[in-house]
Design a protein around this motif. Structure first.
Motif, PDB file in Angstrom:
ATOM      1  N   PHE A  56      16.965  10.748   0.268  1.00  8.02           N
ATOM      2  CA  PHE A  56      16.711  10.276   1.632  1.00  8.02           C
ATOM      3  C   PHE A  56      15.268  10.972   1.868  1.00  8.02           C
ATOM      4  N   ARG A  57      14.349  11.148   0.854  1.00 10.06           N
ATOM      5  CA  ARG A  57      13.070  11.452   0.900  1.00 10.06           C
ATOM      6  C   ARG A  57      12.105  10.378   1.339  1.00 10.06           C
ATOM      7  N   LEU A  58      11.210  10.208   2.374  1.00 10.02           N
ATOM      8  CA  LEU A  58      10.538   8.947   2.484  1.00 10.02           C
ATOM      9  C   LEU A  58       9.463   9.107   1.636  1.00 10.02           C
ATOM     10  N   PHE A  59       8.932   7.810   1.043  1.00  5.63           N
ATOM     11  CA  PHE A  59       7.766   7.495   0.348  1.00  5.63           C
ATOM     12  C   PHE A  59       7.772   8.498  -0.743  1.00  5.63           C
ATOM     13  N   PRO A  60       8.891   8.434  -1.743  1.00  7.04           N
ATOM     14  CA  PRO A  60       8.612   9.432  -2.778  1.00  7.04           C
ATOM     15  C   PRO A  60       7.259   8.932  -3.654  1.00  7.04           C
ATOM     16  N   LYS A  61       6.618   9.970  -4.308  1.00  7.18           N
ATOM     17  CA  LYS A  61       5.399   9.880  -4.777  1.00  7.18           C
ATOM     18  C   LYS A  61       5.615   8.933  -6.151  1.00  7.18           C
ATOM     19  N   TYR A  62       6.694   9.015  -6.997  1.00  5.77           N
ATOM     20  CA  TYR A  62       6.902   8.026  -8.205  1.00  5.77           C
ATOM     21  C   TYR A  62       8.134   7.139  -7.818  1.00  5.77           C
ATOM     22  N   SER A  63       7.805   5.978  -7.221  1.00  4.94           N
ATOM     23  CA  SER A  63       8.804   5.273  -6.993  1.00  4.94           C
ATOM     24  C   SER A  63       9.276   4.051  -7.893  1.00  4.94           C
ATOM     25  N   ARG A  64       8.188   3.267  -8.368  1.00  3.51           N
ATOM     26  CA  ARG A  64       8.428   2.212  -9.386  1.00  3.51           C
ATOM     27  C   ARG A  64       6.886   1.902 -10.107  1.00  3.51           C
ATOM     28  N   GLY A  65       6.986   1.806 -11.212  1.00  4.72           N
ATOM     29  CA  GLY A  65       5.792   1.299 -12.231  1.00  4.72           C
ATOM     30  C   GLY A  65       5.361   2.225 -12.699  1.00  4.72           C
ATOM     31  N   LEU A  66       4.151   2.210 -13.272  1.00  7.61           N
ATOM     32  CA  LEU A  66       3.507   3.046 -14.316  1.00  7.61           C
ATOM     33  C   LEU A  66       2.473   4.169 -13.704  1.00  7.61           C
ATOM     34  N   TYR A  67       2.729   5.246 -14.399  1.00  5.57           N
ATOM     35  CA  TYR A  67       1.851   6.316 -13.947  1.00  5.57           C
ATOM     36  C   TYR A  67       1.172   7.123 -15.157  1.00  5.57           C
ATOM     37  N   ARG A  68       0.215   7.599 -14.744  1.00  9.04           N
ATOM     38  CA  ARG A  68      -0.368   8.586 -16.113  1.00  9.04           C
ATOM     39  C   ARG A  68      -0.955   9.849 -15.646  1.00  9.04           C
ATOM     40  N   GLU A  69      -0.630  10.788 -16.589  1.00  6.82           N
ATOM     41  CA  GLU A  69      -0.906  12.248 -16.595  1.00  6.82           C
ATOM     42  C   GLU A  69      -1.461  12.745 -17.887  1.00  6.82           C
TER      43      GLU A  69
ATOM     44  N   LEU B  14       0.815  -1.204  -0.096  1.00  3.16           N
ATOM     45  CA  LEU B  14      -0.064   0.165  -0.071  1.00  3.16           C
ATOM     46  C   LEU B  14       0.812   1.312  -0.048  1.00  3.16           C
ATOM     47  N   LEU B  15       1.849   1.226   0.566  1.00  5.35           N
ATOM     48  CA  LEU B  15       2.704   2.681   0.846  1.00  5.35           C
ATOM     49  C   LEU B  15       3.612   2.633  -0.406  1.00  5.35           C
ATOM     50  N   GLY B  16       4.252   1.713  -0.862  1.00  8.59           N
ATOM     51  CA  GLY B  16       5.106   1.748  -2.187  1.00  8.59           C
ATOM     52  C   GLY B  16       6.714   1.782  -1.556  1.00  8.59           C
ATOM     53  N   GLY B  17       7.366   2.399  -2.400  1.00  9.99           N
ATOM     54  CA  GLY B  17       8.679   2.649  -1.931  1.00  9.99           C
ATOM     55  C   GLY B  17       9.073   3.576  -0.876  1.00  9.99           C
ATOM     56  N   VAL B  18       9.985   2.922  -0.022  1.00 12.70           N
ATOM     57  CA  VAL B  18      10.163   3.759   1.404  1.00 12.70           C
ATOM     58  C   VAL B  18      10.878   5.039   1.187  1.00 12.70           C
ATOM     59  N   ILE B  19      12.302   4.935   0.374  1.00  8.55           N
ATOM     60  CA  ILE B  19      13.246   6.085   0.343  1.00  8.55           C
ATOM     61  C   ILE B  19      13.954   6.114  -0.857  1.00  8.55           C
ATOM     62  N   SER B  20      14.106   7.274  -1.180  1.00 10.32           N
ATOM     63  CA  SER B  20      14.821   7.965  -2.463  1.00 10.32           C
ATOM     64  C   SER B  20      16.336   7.902  -2.181  1.00 10.32           C
ATOM     65  N   PRO B  21      17.059   8.184  -3.088  1.00 11.80           N
ATOM     66  CA  PRO B  21      18.548   8.218  -3.016  1.00 11.80           C
ATOM     67  C   PRO B  21      18.932   9.651  -2.464  1.00 11.80           C
TER      68      PRO B  21
END
Length: 305
Positions: free
Chosen positions: A234-247, A225-232
């Motif tokens: 060191f930001r917690l739960f980045p919005k676009y961490s892995r997978g497919l997104y549409r805009e 449910l929460l997805g990716g925990v941390i970015s390089p």
């Protein structure tokens, strides 16, 4: 037996299991297939592309090469961070990979933040880097484009370095992208390699059909449910961490990447080689596709330890 001892044994067992799983994933590489569907891609212009990003010198002792060869791609797209900017010892592995894949398919390479640092710092390492990719017959797209065929164009974006800042990175404005490329051709299928997924709304405003990103390494550890925990960064739960997104009409695939370096942990987040298969227009009525749509079915097509 004391209940607290039982609890401690259970906790210790879980910790050991998670550590073992992490070690397994760090040393595993899988192949993931996405079926890309668009009315802009006509019969005869369809292609199969491999997308690699965030290798950071990892090659998996030839296992990744086997997955690439098995896919038999028409083109190979590299989305940045093939190297580690602060560790020149990783360069040799990166160059060896380019040498191994150069005969498989044409290679198009867009810089990530690590290539950007090496280029900005200049000196012998920059010259060696540029010489190596030229010798390996790699097309290096630094705010450049290349037409794969008469219908498909690839863009390689190299944003201002400040967009990668850990603190206070400035917004990416559409004007910066238009200054780099001009306007997209609406009759072509436009694939944008942009290393950081953070600026998806701007990529969509640019009217790219498909954006290929990495940078976040899938969030290192992924939670339900929460997805990716941390970015390089060191930001917690980045919005676009892995997978497919549409805009709007733009879709973005964010790869979990093929390696890691700063946070050398992966949990429920295997490194991946992405295979992008386009489906010709003749099949659109059968599959009920709209223009610019990418299948959301994630299929693991190969796995090697």
């Amino acid at each position: 037996m004391n209940p607290w001892i039982i609890v401690l044994i259970i906790i210790a067992s879980l910790v050991i299991a998670l550590i073992a799983r992490c070690v397994y994933e760090v040393h595993t590489i899988v192949s993931v297939t996405y079926n890309l569907r668009s009315s802009k891609i006509s019969e005869g212009s369809a292609l199969r592309a491999i997308f690699l990003t965030d290798l950071h010198g990892r090659t998996y002792k030839g296992k990744m090469l086997k997955l690439i060869k098995k896919a038999a791609p028409d083109v190979i797209l590299i989305g940045g961070d093939l190297i580690v900017s602060k560790d020149p010892s990783k360069d040799k592995s990166a160059y060896k990979l380019l040498e191994d894949i150069q005969g498989i398919a044409p290679i198009y390479y867009a810089p990530g933040n690590h290539e950007q640092r090496v280029m900005d710092e200049g000196g012998e390492r920059k010259e060696r880097f540029l010489r190596q990719i030229e010798n390996k017959d790699v097309t290096f797209l630094v705010n450049g484009t290349f037409d794969i065929n008469e219908r498909i164009r690839v863009y390689g974006f190299d944003p201002d370095r400040s967009h990668y800042d850990k603190i206070g990175s400035k917004p990416l404005e559409l004007e910066e992208m238009n200054a780099a490329f001009g306007h997209v051709d609406p009759d072509r299928y436009n694939i944008l390699m942009a290393h950081s997924p953070k600026y998806f709304k701007t990529y969509a405003a640019f009217k790219a059909d498909l954006v290929l990103c990495g940078h976040y390494h899938g969030g290192a550890v992924r939670l339900p449910l929460l997805g990716g925990v941390i970015s390089p960064q060191f930001r917690l739960f980045p919005k676009y961490s892995r997978g497919l997104y549409r805009e709007g009409s733009t879709e973005m695939y964010v790869s979990a990447g093929c390696g890691s370096h700063k946070i050398n942990i992966r949990l429920f987040n295997k490194p991946e080689v992405v295979v992008i298969d386009s489906i010709q227009t003749m099949y659109l009525d059968e599959i009920g596709s709209s223009a610019g749509s990418v299948s959301q079915v994630r299929e693991v097509t190969g796995q090697l330890m």
